[in-house]
Design a protein around this motif. Structure first.
Motif, PDB file in Angstrom:
ATOM      1  N   MET A   1       0.845  -1.187   0.000  1.00 53.94           N
ATOM      2  CA  MET A   1       0.000   0.000   0.000  1.00 53.94           C
ATOM      3  C   MET A   1       0.879   1.234   0.000  1.00 53.94           C
ATOM      4  SD  MET A   1      -3.025  -0.961   2.689  1.00 53.94           S
ATOM      5  CE  MET A   1      -1.928  -1.324   4.038  1.00 53.94           C
ATOM      6  N   MET A   2       0.419   2.245  -0.668  1.00 52.60           N
ATOM      7  CA  MET A   2       1.186   3.472  -0.785  1.00 52.60           C
ATOM      8  C   MET A   2       0.579   4.570   0.062  1.00 52.60           C
ATOM      9  SD  MET A   2       3.801   3.183  -2.768  1.00 52.60           S
ATOM     10  CE  MET A   2       4.143   4.831  -3.354  1.00 52.60           C
ATOM     11  N   TRP A   3       1.454   5.447   0.584  1.00 53.22           N
ATOM     12  CA  TRP A   3       1.006   6.620   1.315  1.00 53.22           C
ATOM     13  C   TRP A   3       0.267   7.542   0.372  1.00 53.22           C
ATOM     14  CZ3 TRP A   3       2.765  11.682   0.487  1.00 53.22           C
ATOM     15  CH2 TRP A   3       2.343  12.605   1.437  1.00 53.22           C
ATOM     16  N   VAL A  34      -0.618   4.354   3.818  1.00 52.52           N
ATOM     17  CA  VAL A  34       0.535   3.605   4.303  1.00 52.52           C
ATOM     18  C   VAL A  34       1.504   3.311   3.165  1.00 52.52           C
ATOM     19  CG1 VAL A  34       1.315   1.530   5.499  1.00 52.52           C
ATOM     20  CG2 VAL A  34      -0.879   2.573   6.110  1.00 52.52           C
ATOM     21  N   HIS A  35       2.776   3.620   3.400  1.00 53.46           N
ATOM     22  CA  HIS A  35       3.802   3.325   2.404  1.00 53.46           C
ATOM     23  C   HIS A  35       4.551   2.063   2.812  1.00 53.46           C
ATOM     24  CE1 HIS A  35       6.992   3.658  -0.503  1.00 53.46           C
ATOM     25  NE2 HIS A  35       7.870   3.593   0.465  1.00 53.46           N
ATOM     26  N   TRP A 269       3.030   4.240  11.706  1.00 61.00           N
ATOM     27  CA  TRP A 269       1.910   3.666  10.937  1.00 61.00           C
ATOM     28  C   TRP A 269       2.087   3.895   9.442  1.00 61.00           C
ATOM     29  CZ3 TRP A 269      -2.983   7.009  10.252  1.00 61.00           C
ATOM     30  CH2 TRP A 269      -3.866   6.394   9.351  1.00 61.00           C
ATOM     31  N   VAL A 270       2.254   5.150   9.020  1.00 66.18           N
ATOM     32  CA  VAL A 270       2.248   5.441   7.581  1.00 66.18           C
ATOM     33  C   VAL A 270       3.608   5.208   6.926  1.00 66.18           C
ATOM     34  CG1 VAL A 270       0.339   7.067   7.787  1.00 66.18           C
ATOM     35  CG2 VAL A 270       2.687   7.924   7.899  1.00 66.18           C
ATOM     36  N   LEU A 271       4.680   5.234   7.704  1.00 59.83           N
ATOM     37  CA  LEU A 271       6.030   4.966   7.191  1.00 59.83           C
ATOM     38  C   LEU A 271       6.677   3.912   8.079  1.00 59.83           C
ATOM     39  CD1 LEU A 271       7.139   8.659   6.549  1.00 59.83           C
ATOM     40  CD2 LEU A 271       6.551   6.981   4.800  1.00 59.83           C
ATOM     41  N   PRO A 272       6.158   2.702   8.052  1.00 60.96           N
ATOM     42  CA  PRO A 272       6.647   1.673   8.979  1.00 60.96           C
ATOM     43  C   PRO A 272       8.086   1.282   8.687  1.00 60.96           C
ATOM     44  CG  PRO A 272       5.222   0.685   7.327  1.00 60.96           C
ATOM     45  CD  PRO A 272       5.122   2.178   7.140  1.00 60.96           C
ATOM     46  N   PRO A 273       8.819   0.871   9.729  1.00 57.44           N
ATOM     47  CA  PRO A 273      10.189   0.386   9.507  1.00 57.44           C
ATOM     48  C   PRO A 273      10.161  -0.785   8.525  1.00 57.44           C
ATOM     49  CG  PRO A 273       9.716   0.626  11.853  1.00 57.44           C
ATOM     50  CD  PRO A 273       8.408   0.785  11.140  1.00 57.44           C
TER      51      PRO A 273
END
Length: 328
Positions: A1-3, A34-35, A269-273
């Motif tokens: 999924m992309m931000w 989410v990216h 959340w939106v840029l998870p490790p």
């Protein structure tokens, strides 16, 4: 999924004219925020059985890997040799390919689609053709030309457009690392694809908070989180998946369990490790090709293992014929 991409990027994808203005309601929601880094290849990583498709697509990118499939073994090896030279020149130019140079090349090939999107946008924004995109050019190409003090006087929801313009200008200023109000291709790429650049992380988080934080308390409450995903009709029973999202918020999003998301939690959340996939693949290719075990690759070592790096359908076809002959 992309931000969720910027409104300017959505505008680009819709290919609007210079006077067209983005809709205040444009943009995907919820899952689009989410990216997650895309896999280097959808093929199985099955070297043990002589299937190197994953390695080919990781090293070349999927589209270029298809091109190599059509080459003869001789041309495939020749082109690989030229790639080796490029990898070294892009690094320290010492005649060897290091792990860092190999990782950088793989990361470069995997971002080709991003560079292509920026190339497609470039002429739209670089209106004076000077090789850079100024903020004024970007603003005018996206929102139209206005005299000072008359911005959006001809649209109904002028205040919304003013907020959008201010938000895009703020992002542009962050992307413009040297502060000269002129974007290079790299800086425009950071503007259009901020999720790909560490120095843009804070602006991604800030924009997400602004989108979701309706009561403007600096946090995302669970109902604000759900509202971004689902809007109930009067009398409609909440679907089961919405309850699952509430549980996701409680169990996985709200890391400190205070019932809300702060900036750090929004970022998680939106840029998870993520695992450094190019580094993992670079280590794999180095391990498999480093015959003298000196921790680096010579051109000869790479070419001697060329089938793992690039291969070709012609080679695979020949191997299939050989195996078939042996079986007979």
């Amino acid at each position: 999924m992309m931000w969720q991409p910027s409104l300017l990027l959505l505008l680009l994808l819709l290919r609007r004219g210079a006077q067209g203005k983005p809709s205040p309601d444009a943009g995907p929601h919820g899952q689009g925020r989410v990216h997650q880094a895309a896999p280097l290849s959808e093929a199985p990583h099955d070297d043990a059985h002589g299937n190197f498709q994953y390695d080919h697509e990781a090293f070349l990118g999927r589209e270029v890997a298809k091109e190599f499939d059509q080459l003869s073994p001789e041309e495939s090896q020749a082109r690989l040799g030229r790639i080796v030279d490029r990898m070294d020149r892009a690094g320290d130019g010492d005649g060897w390919v290091s792990l860092a140079e190999l990782r950088a090349w793989i990361a470069h090939t995997q971002q080709r689609h991003i560079r292509d999107s920026v190339t497609a946008a470039w002429n739209t924004y670089d209106t004076d053709r000077d090789g850079r995109v100024g903020w004024e050019e970007l603003r005018n190409a996206t929102y139209g030309h206005y005299a000072p003090g008359e911005e959006f006087h001809d649209v109904e929801d002028a205040e919304t457009y003013k907020k959008m313009l201010a938000r895009d200008e703020r992002r542009f200023r962050v992307a413009d690392q040297d502060g000269d109000s002129m974007a290079t291709r790299e800086e425009l790429t950071a503007f259009l694809h901020p999720e790909e650049f560490p120095h843009m992380r804070d602006i991604v988080i800030a924009e997400t908070l602004e989108d979701l934080d309706k009561n403007k308390d600096g946090y995302v409450q669970v109902d604000e989180y759900i509202a971004d995903l689902y809007s109930a009709e009067p009398g409609e029973e909440e679907p089961a998946w919405v309850q699952t999202e509430r549980e996701q918020f409680r169990d996985f999003r709200d890391l400190n369990k205070d019932g809300r998301l702060d900036g750090s939690e929004v970022g998680h959340w939106v840029l998870p490790p993520a695992q450094d996939q190019p580094l993992v693949e670079a280590n794999h290719l180095l391990h498999e090709s480093d015959t003298d075990k000196d921790g680096r690759l010579s051109k000869a070592e790479i070419l001697s293992n060329w089938n793992m790096f690039v291969g070709s359908q012609a080679t695979n076809y020949g191997e299939d014929l050989t195996r078939h002959h042996d079986e007979l």
